[in-house]
Design a protein around this motif. Structure first.
Motif, PDB file in Angstrom:
ATOM      1  N   GLU A 183      -6.340 -10.671   3.007  1.00 33.29           N
ATOM      2  CA  GLU A 183      -6.791 -10.650   4.170  1.00 33.29           C
ATOM      3  C   GLU A 183      -6.708 -12.176   4.966  1.00 33.29           C
ATOM      4  OE1 GLU A 183     -10.979  -9.770   4.239  1.00 33.29           O
ATOM      5  OE2 GLU A 183     -10.614  -7.908   3.846  1.00 33.29           O
ATOM      6  N   SER A 184      -6.651 -12.935   4.290  1.00 30.84           N
ATOM      7  CA  SER A 184      -6.061 -14.308   4.547  1.00 30.84           C
ATOM      8  C   SER A 184      -4.700 -15.196   3.886  1.00 30.84           C
ATOM      9  CB  SER A 184      -7.100 -15.121   3.999  1.00 30.84           C
ATOM     10  OG  SER A 184      -8.851 -14.943   4.816  1.00 30.84           O
ATOM     11  N   TRP A 185      -4.012 -13.742   4.691  1.00 31.12           N
ATOM     12  CA  TRP A 185      -2.528 -13.884   4.138  1.00 31.12           C
ATOM     13  C   TRP A 185      -1.323 -15.461   4.598  1.00 31.12           C
ATOM     14  CZ3 TRP A 185       1.362 -14.607   8.015  1.00 31.12           C
ATOM     15  CH2 TRP A 185       0.841 -13.815   9.073  1.00 31.12           C
ATOM     16  N   GLN A 186      -2.779 -15.845   5.435  1.00 26.31           N
ATOM     17  CA  GLN A 186      -1.841 -17.205   6.210  1.00 26.31           C
ATOM     18  C   GLN A 186      -1.710 -18.726   5.548  1.00 26.31           C
ATOM     19  OE1 GLN A 186      -2.624 -16.956  10.695  1.00 26.31           O
ATOM     20  NE2 GLN A 186      -0.310 -16.946  10.727  1.00 26.31           N
ATOM     21  N   GLY A 187      -2.501 -18.879   4.283  1.00 19.87           N
ATOM     22  CA  GLY A 187      -3.571 -19.482   3.923  1.00 19.87           C
ATOM     23  C   GLY A 187      -2.914 -19.499   2.599  1.00 19.87           C
ATOM     24  N   GLN A 188      -2.380 -20.788   1.596  1.00 16.98           N
ATOM     25  CA  GLN A 188      -2.223 -20.900   0.496  1.00 16.98           C
ATOM     26  C   GLN A 188      -2.787 -20.372  -1.045  1.00 16.98           C
ATOM     27  OE1 GLN A 188       0.250 -24.414   0.109  1.00 16.98           O
ATOM     28  NE2 GLN A 188       0.202 -24.181  -3.256  1.00 16.98           N
ATOM     29  N   ASN A 189      -4.099 -20.410  -0.431  1.00 14.77           N
ATOM     30  CA  ASN A 189      -4.738 -20.082  -1.760  1.00 14.77           C
ATOM     31  C   ASN A 189      -4.538 -18.426  -1.227  1.00 14.77           C
ATOM     32  OD1 ASN A 189      -5.979 -22.374  -1.795  1.00 14.77           O
ATOM     33  ND2 ASN A 189      -7.707 -23.281  -0.571  1.00 14.77           N
ATOM     34  N   ALA A 190      -4.681 -17.933  -0.604  1.00 15.95           N
ATOM     35  CA  ALA A 190      -4.552 -16.237  -0.154  1.00 15.95           C
ATOM     36  C   ALA A 190      -3.669 -15.583  -1.848  1.00 15.95           C
ATOM     37  CB  ALA A 190      -4.677 -15.935   1.050  1.00 15.95           C
ATOM     38  N   HIS A 191      -2.150 -16.545  -1.720  1.00 15.13           N
ATOM     39  CA  HIS A 191      -1.611 -16.517  -2.956  1.00 15.13           C
ATOM     40  C   HIS A 191      -1.955 -17.325  -4.352  1.00 15.13           C
ATOM     41  CE1 HIS A 191      -0.090 -15.525   1.146  1.00 15.13           C
ATOM     42  NE2 HIS A 191      -0.382 -16.015   1.508  1.00 15.13           N
ATOM     43  N   PRO A 192      -2.287 -16.539  -5.235  1.00 13.95           N
ATOM     44  CA  PRO A 192      -2.512 -16.797  -6.980  1.00 13.95           C
ATOM     45  C   PRO A 192      -0.214 -16.687  -7.456  1.00 13.95           C
ATOM     46  CG  PRO A 192      -3.780 -15.212  -6.018  1.00 13.95           C
ATOM     47  CD  PRO A 192      -3.071 -15.266  -5.343  1.00 13.95           C
ATOM     48  N   GLU A 193      -0.812 -18.238  -7.881  1.00 12.55           N
ATOM     49  CA  GLU A 193       1.024 -18.669  -7.946  1.00 12.55           C
ATOM     50  C   GLU A 193       1.308 -17.446  -9.053  1.00 12.55           C
ATOM     51  OE1 GLU A 193       3.653 -22.517  -8.478  1.00 12.55           O
ATOM     52  OE2 GLU A 193       1.485 -22.021  -9.667  1.00 12.55           O
ATOM     53  N   TYR A 194       2.811 -16.837  -9.307  1.00 12.07           N
ATOM     54  CA  TYR A 194       3.246 -15.804 -10.524  1.00 12.07           C
ATOM     55  C   TYR A 194       2.317 -14.781  -9.638  1.00 12.07           C
ATOM     56  CZ  TYR A 194       5.501 -20.061 -10.848  1.00 12.07           C
ATOM     57  OH  TYR A 194       5.885 -21.205 -11.089  1.00 12.07           O
ATOM     58  N   GLU A 195       1.124 -14.323  -9.736  1.00 12.67           N
ATOM     59  CA  GLU A 195       0.780 -12.935  -9.556  1.00 12.67           C
ATOM     60  C   GLU A 195       1.098 -12.722  -8.972  1.00 12.67           C
ATOM     61  OE1 GLU A 195      -1.922 -12.045 -11.448  1.00 12.67           O
ATOM     62  OE2 GLU A 195      -1.383 -14.700 -12.372  1.00 12.67           O
ATOM     63  N   TRP A 196       1.224 -10.786  -8.729  1.00 17.03           N
ATOM     64  CA  TRP A 196       1.615  -9.731  -7.643  1.00 17.03           C
ATOM     65  C   TRP A 196       0.892  -9.665  -7.343  1.00 17.03           C
ATOM     66  CZ3 TRP A 196       6.494  -9.616  -7.902  1.00 17.03           C
ATOM     67  CH2 TRP A 196       7.830 -10.641  -9.078  1.00 17.03           C
ATOM     68  N   HIS A 197       1.590  -9.150  -5.777  1.00 14.02           N
ATOM     69  CA  HIS A 197       0.410  -8.634  -4.901  1.00 14.02           C
ATOM     70  C   HIS A 197       1.451  -7.836  -3.343  1.00 14.02           C
ATOM     71  CE1 HIS A 197       1.530 -12.363  -2.068  1.00 14.02           C
ATOM     72  NE2 HIS A 197       0.623 -12.844  -3.793  1.00 14.02           N
ATOM     73  N   LEU A 198       1.005  -7.217  -2.391  1.00 14.37           N
ATOM     74  CA  LEU A 198       1.805  -6.084  -1.829  1.00 14.37           C
ATOM     75  C   LEU A 198       2.480  -7.598  -0.846  1.00 14.37           C
ATOM     76  CD1 LEU A 198      -0.267  -2.943  -1.193  1.00 14.37           C
ATOM     77  CD2 LEU A 198       1.145  -3.525  -2.852  1.00 14.37           C
ATOM     78  N   GLU A 199       3.272  -6.964  -0.651  1.00 12.76           N
ATOM     79  CA  GLU A 199       4.285  -8.022   0.560  1.00 12.76           C
ATOM     80  C   GLU A 199       2.976  -7.754   1.387  1.00 12.76           C
ATOM     81  OE1 GLU A 199       8.532  -7.492   2.485  1.00 12.76           O
ATOM     82  OE2 GLU A 199       7.404  -5.715   1.380  1.00 12.76           O
ATOM     83  N   LYS A 200       3.379  -6.226   2.398  1.00 16.19           N
ATOM     84  CA  LYS A 200       2.438  -5.925   3.284  1.00 16.19           C
ATOM     85  C   LYS A 200       1.215  -5.211   3.152  1.00 16.19           C
ATOM     86  CE  LYS A 200       5.640  -5.076   6.672  1.00 16.19           C
ATOM     87  NZ  LYS A 200       6.826  -4.508   7.669  1.00 16.19           N
ATOM     88  N   PRO A 201       0.693  -4.360   4.498  1.00 19.15           N
ATOM     89  CA  PRO A 201      -0.225  -3.241   4.583  1.00 19.15           C
ATOM     90  C   PRO A 201       0.555  -2.680   4.026  1.00 19.15           C
ATOM     91  CG  PRO A 201      -1.245  -5.202   5.881  1.00 19.15           C
ATOM     92  CD  PRO A 201       0.496  -5.581   5.551  1.00 19.15           C
ATOM     93  N   ASP A 202      -0.654  -1.185   3.903  1.00 19.58           N
ATOM     94  CA  ASP A 202       0.085   0.020   4.124  1.00 19.58           C
ATOM     95  C   ASP A 202       1.012   0.191   2.994  1.00 19.58           C
ATOM     96  OD1 ASP A 202      -2.315   0.658   6.120  1.00 19.58           O
ATOM     97  OD2 ASP A 202      -0.724  -0.181   7.737  1.00 19.58           O
ATOM     98  N   GLN A 203       0.749  -0.389   1.962  1.00 21.93           N
ATOM     99  CA  GLN A 203       2.137  -0.167   0.944  1.00 21.93           C
ATOM    100  C   GLN A 203       1.557  -0.117  -0.147  1.00 21.93           C
ATOM    101  OE1 GLN A 203       4.500  -3.643   0.745  1.00 21.93           O
ATOM    102  NE2 GLN A 203       5.903  -3.635   2.615  1.00 21.93           N
TER     103      GLN A 203
END
Length: 533
Positions: A309-329
């Motif tokens: 949800e808080s995609w603009q913050g760096q903490n929302a992206h754990p390093e080297y962990e896979w997640h969806l590129e965009k919503p509705d995927q």
């Protein structure tokens, strides 16, 4: 051999990938504009006969390639036969003293193999060489690197040749490098040639009537003093080291560079007629650059992938962990299928009528973001009935988001089952507005099979040809395309710098496309950084 005496996001990537069969912002380019490299392999399934090497034939073939750019020499299946003078160890071609044929008697893989035979050696000669040869004379292909040459062999129990594999590098007519390895079927000795004969460098437990693999690896970027030898049988795998034989002054190579690759046999004057079966003879260039493995994902744990949800913050992206590129995927791990282990990552699209849809996983790198050399490697599986030939594609993408300099560099490549390759080019007002070029990769992908794809991006070569390298491994063959790296945008939506690795699928017809991915690896080159490169 020619001279035996000198012988021989989560990170949002706003990339809206257009339809594979629309032409709006795609322009097709010719093969001449894009360098395509295919590592060579011959399983002899489509070979009907061999062209024997003679001085006249070889000279004409070389001239056609080097002077007229007609390199039919590299398409032919050559058989080189020669004998060595006992006193001077001078080598000359002797095409009538051996033969080769395609046979269905036995094969390592498929239905056919090559059967090579040698006949008796005349007085005054010590050795006879008979081998399938692959000659490379296209000058752009003769380049320094690390090369592996190998094949599978089978020796019937009533024969005792030296089984030989090797390569020659001729950077000029003044100096040449020879790297050959042989297994003596008589006693299992591992041998390498020298100016006076043969040197033993190891021992194997040789078995008749069984297939075994023999290969050599030669790094011609280094000192060119040593090369490695590999042996694999049903009972053992061993490696050895040999000395490179350096030769000098061969006027046959004046004016051009050359590679010669061989697989076959050597016989001696006291051993009589000889015979060996050959299959899956190959040559491939090995990527010898130093890589640091950042993450290897086998997807063994149960997981549903989400878009944060808080995609603009760096903490929302754990390093080297896979997640969806965009919503509705859509992506999750599954036990439905696996290359190794019990699970893989299943990605699927949700159809939207008339729209191109994607499902993509992304992993960020903050630690090494400014290293210019990056690589992603994936295995993928396209299930029958759920991944169309031309309306769906597999995508690999590596990005470098340089916040300080206000540039987002994008190395993105996609391909479909019919061999169409598309890759990003040029500036876009946003990442989703870059253009794409296309080319015919001349391959096909079947459903219900695992394949491997690899993308290397060198951002120090941004704006140049060869900044991207796409490799596909299809049915035992390695295909390689060198592509320009020119796609970028200055539309900056994050307040931090990062590197990012992506893999996924897209389709545009009204059905749910599905693909499985496993053994995904992401790397960074260990040397250099973006601003010093």
């Amino acid at each position: 051999m020619n001279d035996m005496g000198g012988k021989k996001t989560t990170l949002i990537l706003l990339l809206i990938v257009l339809l594979f069969f629309t032409s709006g912002c795609f322009h097709e380019i010719s093969e001449e504009e894009t360098s395509q490299h295919i590592s060579w392999e011959n399983g002899f399934e489509a070979v009907e006969n061999f062209r024997k090497t003679t001085a006249t034939e070889l000279r004409k073939a070389v001239e056609d390639c080097t002077l007229r750019r007609n390199c039919w020499i590299e398409e032919e299946c050559w058989l080189e036969i020669g004998i060595t003078d006992e006193a001077t160890r001078k080598y000359r071609l002797a095409p009538d003293m051996g033969d080769a044929s395609i046979t269905s008697e036995i094969a390592y893989e498929g239905e056919k193999s090559a059967k090579i035979v040698s006949y008796g050696i005349p007085p005054g000669y010590k050795e006879l060489f008979a081998a399938v040869a692959h000659y490379v004379r296209k000058q752009s292909s003769v380049k320094e690197g690390t090369y592996e040459v190998g094949a599978w062999f089978y020796v019937p129990e009533n024969k005792d040749p030296l089984v030989i594999i090797g390569m020659e590098y001729h950077p000029s007519w003044i100096i040449q490098y020879f790297t050959y390895a042989a297994i003596d079927a008589r006693d299992g000795s591992v041998l390498v040639p020298n100016p006076k004969g043969w040197t033993k460098v190891g021992q194997v437990e040789f078995e008749y009537n069984n297939w075994f693999k023999l290969w050599v690896t030669f790094d011609i970027t280094g000192s060119k003093e040593k090369f490695s030898i590999g042996y694999k049988s049903l009972s053992e795998v061993k490696t050895f080291e040999g000395d490179v034989w350096v030769g000098y002054y061969n006027p046959a190579y004046i004016g051009y560079k050359a590679f010669n690759f061989y697989a076959g046999l050597v016989s001696f004057d006291d051993r009589g007629d000889q015979e060996v079966y050959l299959d899956n003879f190959y040559v491939r260039e090995i990527d010898s650059r130093e890589w640091l493995l950042l993450k290897k994902s086998g997807f063994e744990h149960e997981k549903i992938f989400y878009f944060p949800e808080s995609w603009q913050g760096q903490n929302a992206h754990p390093e080297y962990e896979w997640h969806l590129e965009k919503p509705d995927q859509h992506a999750q791990t599954t036990t439905e299928l696996s290359l190794s282990g019990n699970r893989s990552a299943k990605l699927w699209t949700a159809p939207q009528h008339g729209k191109n849809v994607r499902s993509v996983l992304v992993a960020p790198d903050f630690t090494h973001w400014d290293k210019p050399l990056k690589k992603i490697s994936v295995y993928f599986y396209l299930p029958e009935g759920q991944f169309g030939e031309s309306d769906a594609g597999v995508w690999l993408d590596i990005d470098l988001y340089d916040r300080e300099n206000g540039k987002w560099y994008i190395a993105i490549v996609g391909f479909n089952r019919k061999g169409l390759i598309k890759y990003g080019i040029g500036y876009g007002a946003t990442g989703g507005q870059i253009s794409y070029a296309s080319l015919d990769g001349r391959f096909t992908l079947d459903c219900n099979k695992w394949y491997k794809a690899e993308l290397v991006a060198d951002f120090s070569k941004f704006g140049e040809d060869g900044g991207m390298i796409l490799k596909l491994y299809i049915d035992g063959k390695e295909y390689e395309w060198n592509l320009p790296l020119t796609a970028w945008t200055d539309y900056m939506i994050y307040g931090f710098s990062f590197g990012a690795y992506y893999f996924g699928i897209s389709n545009y017809l009204n059905y749910k496309a599905v693909a499985y991915f496993d053994e995904v690896e992401i790397y960074v080159g260990e040397k250099g950084d973006l601003h010093s490169a």
